[in-house]
Write a protein that holds these residues in place. Structure first.
Motif, short mmCIF file in Angstrom:
data_model
loop_
_atom_site.label_atom_id
_atom_site.label_comp_id
_atom_site.label_asym_id
_atom_site.label_seq_id
_atom_site.Cartn_x
_atom_site.Cartn_y
_atom_site.Cartn_z
N SER A 1 -52.29 61.91 45.07
CA SER A 1 -52.82 61.98 46.44
C SER A 1 -54.25 61.47 46.55
CB SER A 1 -52.74 63.42 46.96
OG SER A 1 -53.51 64.29 46.16
N ALA A 2 -54.89 61.11 45.44
CA ALA A 2 -56.28 60.66 45.50
C ALA A 2 -56.50 59.51 46.48
CB ALA A 2 -56.77 60.29 44.10
N PRO A 3 -55.63 58.48 46.52
CA PRO A 3 -55.87 57.37 47.45
C PRO A 3 -55.81 57.77 48.93
CG PRO A 3 -54.38 56.69 45.70
CD PRO A 3 -54.53 58.17 45.59
N LEU A 4 -55.28 58.94 49.24
CA LEU A 4 -55.27 59.39 50.64
C LEU A 4 -56.68 59.70 51.13
CD1 LEU A 4 -52.21 61.83 50.55
CD2 LEU A 4 -52.27 59.54 51.55
N SER A 5 -57.62 59.90 50.20
CA SER A 5 -59.00 60.25 50.56
C SER A 5 -59.98 59.12 50.30
CB SER A 5 -59.45 61.49 49.78
OG SER A 5 -58.57 62.58 50.01
N LEU A 6 -59.51 58.02 49.74
CA LEU A 6 -60.39 56.91 49.38
C LEU A 6 -60.22 55.77 50.37
CD1 LEU A 6 -59.80 56.94 45.53
CD2 LEU A 6 -61.70 57.97 46.79
N GLU B 1 -57.36 51.23 52.11
CA GLU B 1 -57.69 50.56 53.36
C GLU B 1 -56.56 50.58 54.38
OE1 GLU B 1 -56.92 47.36 50.18
OE2 GLU B 1 -57.99 49.26 50.35
N ARG B 2 -55.42 51.14 54.03
CA ARG B 2 -54.31 51.27 54.98
C ARG B 2 -54.34 52.61 55.70
NH1 ARG B 2 -48.57 49.96 53.27
NH2 ARG B 2 -48.45 49.52 55.52
N ARG B 3 -55.45 53.35 55.57
CA ARG B 3 -55.57 54.62 56.28
C ARG B 3 -55.74 54.37 57.78
NH1 ARG B 3 -60.38 57.63 53.38
NH2 ARG B 3 -60.00 59.07 55.10
N SER B 4 -55.12 55.23 58.59
CA SER B 4 -55.25 55.13 60.04
C SER B 4 -56.60 55.67 60.49
CB SER B 4 -54.14 55.94 60.72
OG SER B 4 -52.87 55.43 60.41
N PRO B 5 -57.08 55.29 61.68
CA PRO B 5 -58.32 55.86 62.21
C PRO B 5 -58.21 57.38 62.32
CG PRO B 5 -57.63 53.97 63.51
CD PRO B 5 -56.50 54.28 62.59
N PHE C 1 -46.68 63.45 61.97
CA PHE C 1 -47.43 62.32 61.43
C PHE C 1 -47.08 62.12 59.96
CE2 PHE C 1 -51.04 60.69 59.06
CZ PHE C 1 -51.38 59.54 59.77
N TRP C 2 -47.11 63.19 59.17
CA TRP C 2 -46.86 63.06 57.74
C TRP C 2 -45.38 62.83 57.46
CZ3 TRP C 2 -50.49 61.46 54.96
CH2 TRP C 2 -51.81 61.84 55.21
N ARG C 3 -44.49 63.33 58.32
CA ARG C 3 -43.07 63.01 58.15
C ARG C 3 -42.87 61.51 58.32
NH1 ARG C 3 -40.12 64.40 63.21
NH2 ARG C 3 -41.23 62.48 63.75
N ASP C 4 -43.45 60.94 59.39
CA ASP C 4 -43.30 59.50 59.63
C ASP C 4 -43.96 58.69 58.52
OD1 ASP C 4 -42.01 60.25 61.94
OD2 ASP C 4 -43.70 59.78 63.26
N THR C 5 -45.08 59.17 58.00
CA THR C 5 -45.76 58.47 56.90
C THR C 5 -44.88 58.43 55.67
OG1 THR C 5 -47.96 59.04 57.72
CG2 THR C 5 -47.77 58.49 55.39
N ARG C 6 -44.23 59.53 55.36
CA ARG C 6 -43.37 59.57 54.17
C ARG C 6 -42.16 58.66 54.33
NH1 ARG C 6 -46.57 63.79 53.83
NH2 ARG C 6 -46.84 64.91 51.83
#
Length: 325
Positions: A128-133, A166-170, A178-183
């Motif tokens: 999960s680290a890239p979710l915060s970078l 860099e693919r993180r949403s604003p 949101f997280w269901r759709d992301t998965r």
């Protein structure tokens, strides 16, 4: 500790009181005012009890699976840059069309030197680290987790999945939907990555494996159930969910539909996915023959303290089920 992944900065973890890992020590604290007594009380976690649950039947699962499907359009793949600075492998920074929203999926492809194609490939799904970078520019740190695969003679494809780097949403609402759709988009990103590998003449599309670490291992049963093109699967520090999830992304319902050989590598004292209640039940759900699934348990918590064990077990598993390089 110094060798823990960055996401444990805010993630819960615990070890057995008799654990004697090299990174354990003691810390001193000076409190301006005495903390409340409750701060020193034991923490009792409540886990999801799978003994009273049953996976959905095939008809319902097929409805869940179709939510992860996509239209296989043109990839428009390209190599954006290359890096030949490492003597062990060549890096191609590639990109290709996602299955949604007109987006592109950037990915890092490491190709081993001194090995003749077509290559066996391992698709790597990170923690999960890239979710915060915010940027994947420093992703060389990740290569510590999969560099051994390239040194063994296999290529590695490491995509940037939706909501990572860099693919993180604003900034905005991040609710359950949101997280269901992301998965679901992660499943589609995996599928498009497999489409990309199948189009490369230097890849053996019949010998593609999946490796997931922590978050990647947790979601591994979902993506490998809906993408049956994997020859072998390695899940490091994963397990069943400790809390209820929307059923259309719940690995409890997807694990019975994974038909590739699966290696689970887990800690005996994992605080996030306990051995008896979340690791062993996942193993039991896998429908493959007994000689095609294995749970390797190391002494430690959620993260392997000795990566050498991961290297040994992973390479043995891939050699056995994909064939040696």
């Amino acid at each position: 500790a110094w060798n823990d992944p960055t996401y444990l900065f805010s993630g819960p973890d615990a070890l057995d009181p008799f654990d004697r890992s090299a990174t354990l020590g003691f810390r001193c604290a000076l409190y301006p005012t005495p903390p409340p007594d409750a701060a020193f009380e034991p923490i009792e976690r409540v886990f999801r009890d799978y003994a009273d649950e049953t996976p959905v039947d095939d008809a319902v699962f097929d409805a869940y699976r179709r939510l992860h499907s996509y239209d296989r359009g043109p990839l428009e793949a390209r190599v954006d840059s290359t890096d030949n600075s490492d003597e062990r492998w060549r890096v191609e920074n590639v990109s290709y069309n996602a299955a949604y929203g007109g987006e592109r999926i950037p990915a890092r492809l490491l190709l081993p030197r001194d090995v003749e194609p077509p290559y066996q490939v391992v698709l790597y799904f990170p923690s999960s680290a890239p979710l915060s970078l915010r940027s994947s520019a420093g992703r060389f740190r990740e290569s510590a987790n999969y560099g051994f695969l390239v040194r063994s003679g296999r290529a590695v494809l490491a995509p940037v999945f939706k909501e990572m780097y860099e693919r993180r949403s604003p900034p905005g609402p991040r609710g359950e939907s949101f997280w269901r759709d992301t998965r679901i988009k992660w499943s589609q990103d995996v599928g498009r990555s497999l489409d990309y590998l199948e189009e490369r003449a230097d890849v053996d599309a019949s010998r593609i494996a999946f490796q997931g670490l922590s978050l990647g291992a947790n979601f591994g049963p979902v993506v490998t159930a809906v993408n049956p093109r994997f020859r072998a699967v390695v899940l490091v520090a994963g397990g069943l969910a400790t809390a209820p999830l929307p059923p259309e992304i719940d690995r409890f319902h997807f694990a019975p539909h994974v038909h590739a050989p699966v290696l689970l590598i887990n800690g005996r004292h994992d605080f996030l996915a306990p051995l008896e209640t979340h690791q062993k039940p996942l193993l039991q759900l896998l429908p493959v023959p007994e000689d095609q699934k294995r749970l390797y348990v190391f002494d430690g918590g959620h993260v392997p303290p000795r990566w050498q064990e991961v290297v040994r077990e992973t390479l043995d598993w891939l050699d056995h089920h994909m064939g040696p390089v």
